[in-house]
Write a protein that holds these residues in place. Sequence first.
Motif, PDB file in Angstrom:
ATOM      1  N   UNK A  10      -5.546   1.478  11.386  1.00 11.95           N
ATOM      2  CA  UNK A  10      -4.540   2.502  11.598  1.00 11.95           C
ATOM      3  C   UNK A  10      -4.156   3.274  10.352  1.00 11.95           C
ATOM      4  N   UNK A  11      -4.474   2.734   9.171  1.00  9.85           N
ATOM      5  CA  UNK A  11      -4.167   3.446   7.929  1.00  9.85           C
ATOM      6  C   UNK A  11      -5.215   4.510   7.611  1.00  9.85           C
ATOM      7  N   UNK A  12      -6.342   4.495   8.317  1.00  9.56           N
ATOM      8  CA  UNK A  12      -7.359   5.507   8.100  1.00  9.56           C
ATOM      9  C   UNK A  12      -8.187   5.269   6.849  1.00  9.56           C
ATOM     10  N   UNK A  13      -8.858   6.308   6.397  1.00 10.72           N
ATOM     11  CA  UNK A  13      -9.829   6.181   5.306  1.00 10.72           C
ATOM     12  C   UNK A  13      -9.343   6.757   3.978  1.00 10.72           C
ATOM     13  N   UNK A  14      -8.141   7.306   3.946  1.00 15.37           N
ATOM     14  CA  UNK A  14      -7.599   7.857   2.698  1.00 15.37           C
ATOM     15  C   UNK A  14      -6.140   7.395   2.587  1.00 15.37           C
ATOM     16  N   UNK A  15      -5.937   6.337   1.831  1.00 14.64           N
ATOM     17  CA  UNK A  15      -4.658   5.632   1.810  1.00 14.64           C
ATOM     18  C   UNK A  15      -3.967   5.873   0.478  1.00 14.64           C
ATOM     19  N   UNK A  16      -2.714   6.277   0.533  1.00 14.00           N
ATOM     20  CA  UNK A  16      -1.908   6.508  -0.661  1.00 14.00           C
ATOM     21  C   UNK A  16      -1.001   5.304  -0.898  1.00 14.00           C
ATOM     22  N   UNK A  17      -1.125   4.698  -2.091  1.00 16.83           N
ATOM     23  CA  UNK A  17      -0.300   3.549  -2.471  1.00 16.83           C
ATOM     24  C   UNK A  17       0.700   4.021  -3.519  1.00 16.83           C
ATOM     25  N   UNK A  88     -16.720   5.698  -2.433  1.00 18.99           N
ATOM     26  CA  UNK A  88     -16.408   4.562  -1.586  1.00 18.99           C
ATOM     27  C   UNK A  88     -15.314   4.864  -0.573  1.00 18.99           C
ATOM     28  N   UNK A  89     -15.385   4.202   0.575  1.00 22.82           N
ATOM     29  CA  UNK A  89     -14.363   4.298   1.618  1.00 22.82           C
ATOM     30  C   UNK A  89     -13.856   2.895   1.958  1.00 22.82           C
ATOM     31  N   UNK A  90     -12.574   2.767   2.236  1.00 23.93           N
ATOM     32  CA  UNK A  90     -11.583   3.838   2.188  1.00 23.93           C
ATOM     33  C   UNK A  90     -11.224   4.233   0.763  1.00 23.93           C
ATOM     34  N   UNK A  91     -10.738   5.451   0.604  1.00 24.66           N
ATOM     35  CA  UNK A  91     -10.235   5.903  -0.687  1.00 24.66           C
ATOM     36  C   UNK A  91      -8.803   5.414  -0.862  1.00 24.66           C
ATOM     37  N   UNK A  92      -8.516   4.825  -2.005  1.00 19.70           N
ATOM     38  CA  UNK A  92      -7.160   4.380  -2.304  1.00 19.70           C
ATOM     39  C   UNK A  92      -6.592   5.290  -3.393  1.00 19.70           C
ATOM     40  N   UNK A  93      -5.734   6.221  -2.990  1.00 23.79           N
ATOM     41  CA  UNK A  93      -5.052   7.111  -3.924  1.00 23.79           C
ATOM     42  C   UNK A  93      -3.808   6.408  -4.452  1.00 23.79           C
ATOM     43  N   UNK A 117      -1.939  18.040   1.960  1.00 27.59           N
ATOM     44  CA  UNK A 117      -3.016  18.847   1.384  1.00 27.59           C
ATOM     45  C   UNK A 117      -4.231  17.988   1.044  1.00 27.59           C
ATOM     46  N   UNK A 118      -4.006  16.731   0.690  1.00 24.81           N
ATOM     47  CA  UNK A 118      -5.102  15.822   0.331  1.00 24.81           C
ATOM     48  C   UNK A 118      -5.639  15.069   1.538  1.00 24.81           C
ATOM     49  N   UNK A 119      -5.119  15.361   2.733  1.00 29.24           N
ATOM     50  CA  UNK A 119      -5.549  14.678   3.966  1.00 29.24           C
ATOM     51  C   UNK A 119      -5.323  13.170   3.892  1.00 29.24           C
ATOM     52  N   UNK A 120      -4.194  12.764   3.324  1.00 31.52           N
ATOM     53  CA  UNK A 120      -3.844  11.345   3.287  1.00 31.52           C
ATOM     54  C   UNK A 120      -3.626  10.862   4.723  1.00 31.52           C
ATOM     55  N   UNK A 121      -4.194   9.703   5.053  1.00 34.39           N
ATOM     56  CA  UNK A 121      -4.113   9.181   6.416  1.00 34.39           C
ATOM     57  C   UNK A 121      -3.214   7.961   6.552  1.00 34.39           C
ATOM     58  N   UNK A 122      -2.822   7.341   5.443  1.00 36.30           N
ATOM     59  CA  UNK A 122      -1.966   6.169   5.488  1.00 36.30           C
ATOM     60  C   UNK A 122      -1.175   6.047   4.204  1.00 36.30           C
ATOM     61  N   UNK A 123       0.002   5.447   4.287  1.00 39.36           N
ATOM     62  CA  UNK A 123       0.922   5.393   3.147  1.00 39.36           C
ATOM     63  C   UNK A 123       1.431   3.964   2.986  1.00 39.36           C
ATOM     64  N   UNK A 124       1.270   3.410   1.779  1.00 34.50           N
ATOM     65  CA  UNK A 124       1.696   2.037   1.489  1.00 34.50           C
ATOM     66  C   UNK A 124       2.623   2.055   0.285  1.00 34.50           C
ATOM     67  N   UNK A 125       3.816   1.482   0.432  1.00 36.01           N
ATOM     68  CA  UNK A 125       4.742   1.396  -0.686  1.00 36.01           C
ATOM     69  C   UNK A 125       4.796  -0.030  -1.207  1.00 36.01           C
ATOM     70  N   UNK A 126       4.980  -0.160  -2.523  1.00 35.01           N
ATOM     71  CA  UNK A 126       5.055  -1.456  -3.182  1.00 35.01           C
ATOM     72  C   UNK A 126       6.442  -1.636  -3.788  1.00 35.01           C
TER      73      UNK A 126
END
Length: 286
Positions: A10-17, A88-93, A117-126
């Motif tokens: 569900x987080x997709x292939x481009x995940x922003x941490x 590599x996939x998924x991309x971790x931004x 704009x970067x087509x982020x598909x999932x968001x993870x906060x730490x």
Amino acid sequence: MTNRHGPLRGLGSRILVAAFDGWNDAGEAATTALSALREAGSYEKVWSVDPELYFDYQYTRPAVSYGASGERVLTWPGASLWRPLGDGLPEVWLLSGTEPARAWQGFAAEIVDQALAADITGFVTLGGMMSDVPHTRKVPIHASSDNADIRGESGFERSQYEGPVGILSVLSLAMEGVGVPGLSLWASLPHYTAGQGPSPLGALALITAIGEITGTEPSHGSLDAEGRRWEAAVDAAVAEDEELAAYVGELERARDEWDSPDATGDALAREFERYLRRDGDGPQRP
């Protein structure tokens, strides 16, 4: 952290941490984890906020240091977006920075615009929080999500907390509002280690959790060796204080009960909720 199904589709292939220095970052576990990911990987900075818009320099001051050629360099508080280099996939931004002092809605809007704009598909906060846990056991990670699909896939719960929040909650809700699903990962750190500096073990636990939910194998860099040194320093401090040693023993017994096969996993969730009700969603106040 109990993720029942491995990597989260569900987080997709481009995940922003994301991790921010400040209220959400007890033991600097979150920002240390993000720094380790960036330093061990291959990233380029693609965007930064204008610090003049969001920071009070009397509260979060710029810092001066010496550059590579000996010149004095000012580093201003801010927030930056880092893009991974490679195929590599998924991309971790990565999104790293300092919690802003003002204009949080504008700050969040800028970051949401960059994510779209970067087509982020999932968001993870730490995040990191001080808690009643022993340093001699595995660092507990509490995971939660406001997204029903992520909860259904992972088995994570939705936080029931109501009260003051930090910038992570603001960003998470803003991302969810534009259709970017996300989750939060919090490391529980021993409160009696607050004077021992940044927690490399907390950072390691967060990086491991990121690997589990993304299906990647992020490098730990030098955190393994730093973690051993940190743990040895805490062991020495505990050994010199009989009362503290007895207290740590009680925490160990409680932790072992929580981790036993008969435990339901609700104990950590209850501790997390008690923590949030006491201090909001940031580290324990002095």
